[in-house]
Design an enzyme around this catalytic site. Structure first.
Site, short mmCIF file in Angstrom:
data_model
loop_
_atom_site.label_atom_id
_atom_site.label_comp_id
_atom_site.label_asym_id
_atom_site.label_seq_id
_atom_site.Cartn_x
_atom_site.Cartn_y
_atom_site.Cartn_z
N ASP A 33 41.13 44.17 43.61
CA ASP A 33 42.26 44.16 44.55
C ASP A 33 43.44 44.95 44.00
O ASP A 33 43.81 44.80 42.83
CB ASP A 33 42.72 42.72 44.79
N HIS A 35 46.22 45.53 46.54
CA HIS A 35 47.24 44.89 47.39
C HIS A 35 48.56 45.64 47.43
O HIS A 35 49.64 45.06 47.23
CB HIS A 35 47.47 43.45 46.93
N ASP A 62 40.66 45.14 49.62
CA ASP A 62 42.03 44.62 49.56
C ASP A 62 42.98 45.66 48.97
O ASP A 62 43.67 45.43 47.99
CB ASP A 62 42.09 43.31 48.78
N ASP A 65 48.42 45.11 52.09
CA ASP A 65 49.04 43.79 52.30
C ASP A 65 49.66 43.26 51.01
O ASP A 65 49.22 43.56 49.91
CB ASP A 65 48.05 42.77 52.85
N ARG A 66 50.67 42.44 51.20
CA ARG A 66 51.41 41.72 50.15
C ARG A 66 52.31 42.65 49.33
O ARG A 66 53.48 42.38 49.17
CB ARG A 66 50.47 40.93 49.23
N ASN A 94 38.68 41.55 52.70
CA ASN A 94 39.10 40.73 53.83
C ASN A 94 40.47 41.14 54.37
O ASN A 94 40.85 40.76 55.49
CB ASN A 94 39.12 39.24 53.45
N HIS A 95 41.23 41.95 53.62
CA HIS A 95 42.53 42.42 54.10
C HIS A 95 42.43 43.77 54.81
O HIS A 95 43.46 44.27 55.28
CB HIS A 95 43.54 42.49 52.96
N HIS A 143 33.15 42.48 47.94
CA HIS A 143 34.51 41.97 47.77
C HIS A 143 34.54 40.46 47.55
O HIS A 143 35.23 39.98 46.64
CB HIS A 143 35.37 42.31 48.98
N ARG A 198 39.92 28.54 52.20
CA ARG A 198 40.44 29.72 52.90
C ARG A 198 40.25 29.63 54.41
O ARG A 198 40.87 30.37 55.16
CB ARG A 198 39.75 30.99 52.38
N HIS A 225 38.68 39.64 45.11
CA HIS A 225 39.08 38.67 46.12
C HIS A 225 40.04 37.58 45.65
O HIS A 225 40.73 37.00 46.47
CB HIS A 225 37.83 38.03 46.72
#
Length: 694
Positions: A33, A35, A62, A65-66, A94-95, A143, A198, A225
């Site tokens: 990730d 991110h 991923d 995001d964030r 998943n993002h 992932h 989750r 993840h």
């Protein structure tokens, strides 16, 4: 265009991609990730090198995001995929999902930095990303994790239709497999599976991992993840390894980031993969950490050219200041205006230090004591002329020639202003918010330009601001009426002479695309024409009396076919070109070149402009020059051959969105090869790029 290219590359790939390391020199780095934390990606690439024929990467989802730089991370990865399609592999996380992007702000980021239409194109690219990669038939990279289903095989994963089988509420077997691939997590101390906190996927135990790996002949599963303190974590006796690559996650955690680097030997051996994990941490508060000399190629090759440490620090900070100079000028201008109300050109050393630390993101550095290295304080008063500090730093190039970009930009901006009002004096009053007629500050200039909705990048506006300010009185914060009229009135007069009002009326009637930017289209046309000058000249030669005006749109449409402009966009651009050429009845070749600020020496000019832009890319991304050289030096022997230079420039070419011909790349190589020995030496490269105060 970049996103569509990546989607085109991905859409025909299988859901499960097999990767083979065949040669002893082959290696592959798995990155977890990111991110939206661009500094981690920068550090990883500068440490382990850019992709090549024997250096592969898997980026395991991923990407966004964030973090604050999802766009920069994603588009860099997409750029790498386009430049090195057989060495860069991207898994979906998943993002990479519309629901997650709306919840965790990537959608807002794209809309703020670009527009909603680009976001929709990005979502299409996410759908095209594969879900699995298998290295040498032994290591599965995905992932998330495994599902609650029994008897799942790699062939079954391979048959998942990733465009249809991933669902937030999976029901079919393939939907469950696809969803688990993005959402599930391993856990110790359980058998079978358990519900995940989750809300999607499951927690799976060691028996599930063991059964799956044994059935499919796998040594282990590499996944990402979830944030782990050391950047990696072994599960299930080594059958599962979690890799998480963004350090100091969301600037709230104190975790390390990590990658796993596999060679042909380690892939085929029984070695525990945890032994080849390499951890990192981006230290924003510690300048020295960003200057540490991380590389896996032969360091001794470059040892003779290492700069003293304190000089490295100064150069790195100067590069950071250069990349953020327009943000610094805005912050200083706002501070001075609020403090004195008169917009003084000076701030105290303490104020200078506070602004510098805040804008550069380096508040822990003792800027007051370092001030003599970076600015000149007036004797006695200890005041810093921040305008001089921000505007005087430039890239010095060994083969420097003016690119003329600010000059060309003046024409585009003048036309946009003329469409608003044909009186330059009235236009100045829009900028002169306080009515003083003496000093339009950079924030006022920036705000007024944004209100004109030209969508010009801040750095270009910064160049334009500097161009207008030239000739203003010493110590002035900006420009006054005289400087503004001296800059723009000649353009307004020319437009009056060439029926500018009629042209503006025609331009207003054309419904261009929402994302069409005339200045950008004109620059692209200029570059494409320059890169294909002989072919364009031949086209005009077919019309000795000049190209019929009706044919110009067809020519522009053909030249810019790679950029997917609409017919209306091309018509708008054609009218601007004709107007800049003086509204002739037919368009001779020399007037066409004149309208584009071109002549027959364009090949040489473009190579110099490209050289400047290469330098700007290096400094804006704050990558040390020695690391940039290493990116070109694929075999690590301390010199860059013509072939290595061509391959390395592929990446920068795509970054700058230029149409650079092979001949121009070769000429750029010749300019950098100062000793003319057929290779670029390390010291030659360093000598061509530096910062200086003018």
């Amino acid at each position: 265009l970049l996103v569509k290219k990546v989607t085109g590359l991905m859409v025909d790939l299988p859901t499960l991609v097999d990767i083979g390391l065949k040669n002893l020199n082959d290696c592959i780095t798995v990155v977890g990730d990111l991110h939206g934390q661009f500094p981690d990606l920068q550090l990883i690439l500068s440490t382990y090198g850019f992709p090549s024929a024997d250096r592969f990467y898997i980026f395991n989802g991923d990407f966004v995001d964030r973090g604050p730089n999802g766009c920069e991370v994603l588009f860099t990865l997409y750029l790498l995929k386009v430049a090195f399609p057989h060495a860069v592999f991207l898994n979906r996380g998943n993002h990479e999902d519309e629901f997650m992007n709306e919840r965790y702000d990537f959608k807002v980021e794209v809309e703020k930095k670009y527009d909603i239409s680009l976001y929709e194109i990005v979502l299409d690219s996410f759908d095209a990303l594969p879900l699995y990669h298998v290295i040498n038939g032994k290591h599965l990279v995905l992932h998330g994790g495994l599902s609650e289903l029994e008897g799942v095989t790699l062939d079954e994963m391979r048959s998942v239709d990733r465009f249809a089988d991933y669902a937030s509420f999976p029901r079919s077997r393939k939907e469950l497999i696809a969803t688990a691939s993005l959402w599930s997590d391993p856990r110790e101390g359980i058998l079978g599976v358990a519900p995940s906190e989750r809300g999607a996927g499951v927690f799976f135990g060691s028996d599930v991992s063991e059964d799956f790996c044994t059935r499919n002949g796998l040594k282990n599963i590499i996944r990402s993840h979830e944030q782990v303190n050391d950047g990696f974590l072994r599960f299930h006796g080594g059958r599962v390894l979690t890799i998480f690559s963004c350090s100091n996650y969301t600037n709230k955690m104190e975790n390390l980031g990590a990658v796993i680097k596999l060679t042909k030997v380690s892939v085929d051996s029984t070695q525990d993969l945890a032994m080849v994990v390499q951890s990192h941490r981006v230290q924003w508060s510690d300048v020295s950490a960003m200057l540490s000399f991380h590389t896996f190629i032969n360091r001794e090759t470059y040892a003779a050219f290492e700069l003293p440490y304190d000089r490295q620090v100064v150069e790195w900070v100067q590069a950071r200041i250069f990349g953020l100079r327009h943000e610094l000028l805005t912050a200083f201008s706002n501070l001075a205006s609020s403090a004195s109300g008169s917009g003084s050109a000076y701030v105290t050393v303490g104020q200078w230090a506070d602004v510098l630390g805040g804008v550069l993101g380096l508040k822990g550095v003792p800027w007051r004591s370092l001030a003599p290295l970076f600015c000149e304080a007036e004797a006695g008063g200890g005041m810093v002329d921040y305008r001089k500090f921000c505007l005087s730093l430039r890239v010095r190039l060994a083969t420097r020639s003016a690119s003329g970009r600010a000059r060309r930009m003046l024409g585009h901006v003048a036309l946009a202003m003329y469409q608003k009002c044909t009186d330059p004096g009235a236009i100045f009053e829009v900028f002169d918010a306080d009515g003083s007629e003496n000093s339009v500050s950079y924030p006022d200039f920036l705000q007024s330009m944004k209100e004109m909705e030209l969508a010009i990048p801040d750095e270009w506006l910064f160049e334009l601001f500097r161009s207008i300010c030239r000739g203003s009185r010493e110590g002035a914060l900006g420009f006054g009426r005289d400087e503004f009229l001296r800059t723009f009135k000649p353009h307004f007069d020319r437009m009056d002479r060439h029926d500018g009002a009629e042209t503006v009326e025609v331009l207003h009637s054309i419904e261009v695309s929402s994302n069409f930017k005339p200045w950008e289209a004109a620059e692209r046309l200029r570059n494409v024409v320059g890169a294909n000058l002989p072919e364009v000249r031949l086209h005009f030669a077919l019309h000795p009396a000049g190209l019929p005006i009706g044919e110009l749109g067809k020519l522009i449409f053909e030249l810019l076919s790679d950029f997917y402009y609409s017919t209306a966009d091309v018509a708008y651009l054609a009218i601007v070109v004709i107007f800049d050429a003086g509204n002739p009845e037919t368009l001779p070749f020399d007037l066409f070149l004149h309208a584009l600020h071109l002549d027959d020496s364009y090949e040489a000019e473009l190579s110099s402009a490209v050289l400047e832009q290469v330098a700007a890319v290096v400094y804006r991304s704050r990558v040390a020059l020695r690391r940039a050289f290493m990116a070109f030096d694929a075999d690590g022997d301390g010199v860059v051959t013509r072939e290595e230079f061509r391959n390395g420039l592929t990446l920068l070419n795509a970054v700058r969105d230029l149409a650079i011909s092979e001949a121009q790349i070769d000429e750029l190589f010749e300019q950098l090869d100062v000793s003319q020995d057929g290779v670029i030496q390390y010291e030659e490269f360093l000598a061509c790029f530096s910062l200086e105060r003018t």
